[in-house]
Design a protein around this motif. Sequence first.
Motif: not given
Length: 127
Positions: A43-65
């Motif tokens: 995952i590459q963010t708009h801020a330039g951060q890179t995360y590598v890993g296993y995505v295990f869940d997608r949810r809404t938290k405090a109104g944000k996905a």
Amino acid sequence: MSESPKPEDGGKSLEGRAFALSSAEQRDAAMAEAVDYRGDVTIQTHAGQTYVGYVFDRRTKAGKAIVRLMPEDKPGERMEVACDEIASLEFTGRDPAAGKSWETWVKKYVEKKQRGEAASIESEPLE
């Protein structure tokens, strides 16, 4: 990078594919695919951060996905990334489940039986 994931690709693995996520629809489709994928993603963010890993869940938290992942470099840890911060997604890890659908298993089973070979219900080794 392609514009959006194509779930209608007939069950082909997403391994090695990358997606630029410029709209909410593209992001939603890519995140759904990432949760179903059995390998690591980058995952590459708009801020330039890179995360590598296993995505295990997608949810809404405090109104944000958000997506939750297990980082490759931090075994046992979990982290969250807000979906609207994600600029691109690449399916970088090997998908150990690719080509191992129920239909593929039945086809192999029937072919072995037709050839007169021993065919059992036992699964094949993953590696």
